[in-house]
Scaffold this motif. Structure first.
Motif, mmCIF file in Angstrom:
data_model
loop_
_atom_site.group_PDB
_atom_site.id
_atom_site.type_symbol
_atom_site.label_atom_id
_atom_site.label_comp_id
_atom_site.label_asym_id
_atom_site.label_seq_id
_atom_site.Cartn_x
_atom_site.Cartn_y
_atom_site.Cartn_z
ATOM 1 N N ARG A 1 21.160 -7.997 101.734
ATOM 2 C CA ARG A 1 22.229 -8.914 101.337
ATOM 3 C C ARG A 1 21.972 -10.340 101.807
ATOM 4 O O ARG A 1 22.656 -11.271 101.397
ATOM 5 C CB ARG A 1 23.569 -8.419 101.899
ATOM 6 N N SER A 2 20.973 -10.535 102.675
ATOM 7 C CA SER A 2 20.683 -11.867 103.224
ATOM 8 C C SER A 2 19.939 -12.725 102.210
ATOM 9 O O SER A 2 19.344 -12.225 101.260
ATOM 10 C CB SER A 2 19.849 -11.745 104.502
ATOM 11 N N GLU A 3 19.940 -14.021 102.446
ATOM 12 C CA GLU A 3 19.219 -14.948 101.568
ATOM 13 C C GLU A 3 17.716 -14.674 101.572
ATOM 14 O O GLU A 3 17.065 -14.785 100.546
ATOM 15 C CB GLU A 3 19.487 -16.402 101.980
ATOM 16 N N LYS A 4 17.156 -14.314 102.742
ATOM 17 C CA LYS A 4 15.705 -14.120 102.775
ATOM 18 C C LYS A 4 15.273 -12.993 101.864
ATOM 19 O O LYS A 4 14.239 -13.066 101.216
ATOM 20 C CB LYS A 4 15.190 -13.967 104.203
ATOM 21 N N GLY A 5 16.074 -11.948 101.774
ATOM 22 C CA GLY A 5 15.768 -10.857 100.860
ATOM 23 C C GLY A 5 15.743 -11.321 99.415
ATOM 24 O O GLY A 5 14.855 -10.966 98.645
ATOM 25 N N LYS A 6 16.718 -12.155 99.066
ATOM 26 C CA LYS A 6 16.788 -12.692 97.695
ATOM 27 C C LYS A 6 15.618 -13.632 97.428
ATOM 28 O O LYS A 6 15.015 -13.600 96.351
ATOM 29 C CB LYS A 6 18.125 -13.396 97.482
ATOM 30 N N GLU A 7 15.291 -14.463 98.410
ATOM 31 C CA GLU A 7 14.172 -15.397 98.247
ATOM 32 C C GLU A 7 12.862 -14.649 98.055
ATOM 33 O O GLU A 7 12.070 -14.979 97.172
ATOM 34 C CB GLU A 7 14.064 -16.311 99.470
ATOM 35 N N LEU A 8 12.648 -13.636 98.880
ATOM 36 C CA LEU A 8 11.393 -12.896 98.800
ATOM 37 C C LEU A 8 11.291 -12.044 97.534
ATOM 38 O O LEU A 8 10.197 -11.812 97.025
ATOM 39 C CB LEU A 8 11.201 -12.038 100.045
ATOM 40 N N SER A 9 12.422 -11.598 97.006
ATOM 41 C CA SER A 9 12.363 -10.824 95.767
ATOM 42 C C SER A 9 12.007 -11.720 94.589
ATOM 43 O O SER A 9 11.450 -11.264 93.600
ATOM 44 C CB SER A 9 13.676 -10.077 95.514
ATOM 45 N N ASN A 10 12.290 -13.023 94.691
ATOM 46 C CA ASN A 10 11.928 -13.973 93.632
ATOM 47 C C ASN A 10 10.464 -14.374 93.699
ATOM 48 O O ASN A 10 9.812 -14.526 92.682
ATOM 49 C CB ASN A 10 12.766 -15.254 93.745
ATOM 50 N N ASP A 11 9.957 -14.584 94.908
ATOM 51 C CA ASP A 11 8.650 -15.207 95.085
ATOM 52 C C ASP A 11 7.685 -14.287 95.827
ATOM 53 O O ASP A 11 6.595 -14.013 95.349
ATOM 54 C CB ASP A 11 8.856 -16.527 95.838
ATOM 55 N N GLY A 12 8.036 -13.857 97.010
ATOM 56 C CA GLY A 12 7.188 -12.978 97.820
ATOM 57 C C GLY A 12 6.238 -13.702 98.753
ATOM 58 O O GLY A 12 5.733 -13.121 99.698
ATOM 59 N N ALA A 13 5.978 -14.975 98.500
ATOM 60 C CA ALA A 13 5.062 -15.730 99.359
ATOM 61 C C ALA A 13 5.753 -16.065 100.675
ATOM 62 O O ALA A 13 6.918 -16.461 100.698
ATOM 63 C CB ALA A 13 4.616 -17.015 98.669
ATOM 64 N N ALA A 14 5.023 -15.873 101.778
ATOM 65 C CA ALA A 14 5.611 -16.142 103.094
ATOM 66 C C ALA A 14 4.512 -16.471 104.094
ATOM 67 O O ALA A 14 3.349 -16.123 103.900
ATOM 68 C CB ALA A 14 6.397 -14.926 103.580
ATOM 69 N N GLU A 15 4.917 -17.150 105.160
ATOM 70 C CA GLU A 15 4.031 -17.395 106.282
ATOM 71 C C GLU A 15 4.804 -17.100 107.553
ATOM 72 O O GLU A 15 5.979 -17.436 107.668
ATOM 73 C CB GLU A 15 3.511 -18.831 106.305
ATOM 74 N N LEU A 16 4.115 -16.468 108.457
ATOM 75 C CA LEU A 16 4.676 -16.101 109.755
ATOM 76 C C LEU A 16 4.013 -16.960 110.820
ATOM 77 O O LEU A 16 2.789 -17.115 110.812
ATOM 78 C CB LEU A 16 4.291 -14.655 110.043
ATOM 79 N N CYS A 17 4.787 -17.495 111.736
ATOM 80 C CA CYS A 17 4.247 -18.201 112.888
ATOM 81 C C CYS A 17 4.629 -17.402 114.119
ATOM 82 O O CYS A 17 5.803 -17.075 114.325
ATOM 83 C CB CYS A 17 4.809 -19.614 112.968
ATOM 84 N N TRP A 18 3.637 -17.068 114.930
ATOM 85 C CA TRP A 18 3.852 -16.223 116.107
ATOM 86 C C TRP A 18 3.276 -16.969 117.307
ATOM 87 O O TRP A 18 2.065 -17.131 117.435
ATOM 88 C CB TRP A 18 3.140 -14.902 115.909
ATOM 89 N N LEU A 19 4.157 -17.433 118.197
ATOM 90 C CA LEU A 19 3.750 -18.227 119.353
ATOM 91 C C LEU A 19 3.747 -17.365 120.603
ATOM 92 O O LEU A 19 4.718 -16.649 120.877
ATOM 93 C CB LEU A 19 4.710 -19.405 119.538
ATOM 94 N N PHE A 20 2.658 -17.460 121.364
ATOM 95 C CA PHE A 20 2.511 -16.742 122.630
ATOM 96 C C PHE A 20 2.346 -17.778 123.739
ATOM 97 O O PHE A 20 1.227 -18.229 124.014
ATOM 98 C CB PHE A 20 1.296 -15.808 122.573
#
Length: 188
Positions: free
Chosen positions: A62-81
């Motif tokens: 139900r969140s916006e990210k789910g809707k965004e990803l169902s339209n496009d699917g492209a994403a980038e993850l940033c993981w800081l240590f």
């Protein structure tokens, strides 16, 4: 025969281990394209690996990210240590896996969550106006039914960049699935 780990996976695992028991070590920032074509970023929890180059996260459909990803699917993850002084950026395409598509997989992931981790899926729809009379459970047991809006996000990683902030000068490295994870050194 099992597939060999890409060369960046042991480096990422070592950086994660360096963080110790810090809860924030599992927090990743996910960037997507908004439905209005503007950038969006939010923090999610790393949940594990599915194969050597697929990372899993969970979300509420139900969140916006789910809707965004169902339209496009492209994403980038940033993981800081911070303790390891390293940043990993993982780019690729996200597959949304719903209970309607893969009930067994979603049920398994649902049961792996803690009671407090499952609770957020019992809350009202994300970003709707707050209803003061709404209930926000603090826990949902593993016997609670799997909500239809529980979604596994599986990022198929296509490119990884690592920025190591420890040495001088900093070290920046890129790996790409298109080159069979051949290492490329870059200017920091």
């Amino acid at each position: 025969m099992t597939e060999a780990l890409p060369p960046w996976r042991p480096l990422l695992r070592a950086a994660l281990q360096r963080e110790g028991r810090s809860v924030s070590a599992r927090w990743v920032q996910l960037a997507t394209n908004g439905r209005d074509r503007t950038p969006r970023v939010r923090t999610l929890v790393f949940r594990g690996w599915s194969g050597v180059d697929q990372l899993e996260l969970f979300t509420d459909q139900r969140s916006e990210k789910g809707k965004e990803l169902s339209n496009d699917g492209a994403a980038e993850l940033c993981w800081l240590f911070p303790k390891a002084r390293q940043q990993f950026r993982l780019r690729g395409m996200v597959q949304l896996i719903t209970p309607a598509e893969q009930a067994e997989l979603c049920q398994q992931r649902w049961q792996q969550l803690s009671d407090t981790g499952r609770a957020v899926w019992g809350w009202p729809t994300p970003a709707d106006p707050l209803d003061p009379s709404a209930t926000f459970p603090e826990q949902l047991s593993e016997t609670s039914p799997l909500p239809n809006h529980f979604v596994v996000l599986r990022l198929q990683i296509e490119t990884v960049e690592r920025l190591h902030l420890g040495p001088h000068p900093h070290q920046r490295t890129r790996w790409s699935a298109a080159t069979h994870w051949q290492e490329q050194s870059l200017n920091p």
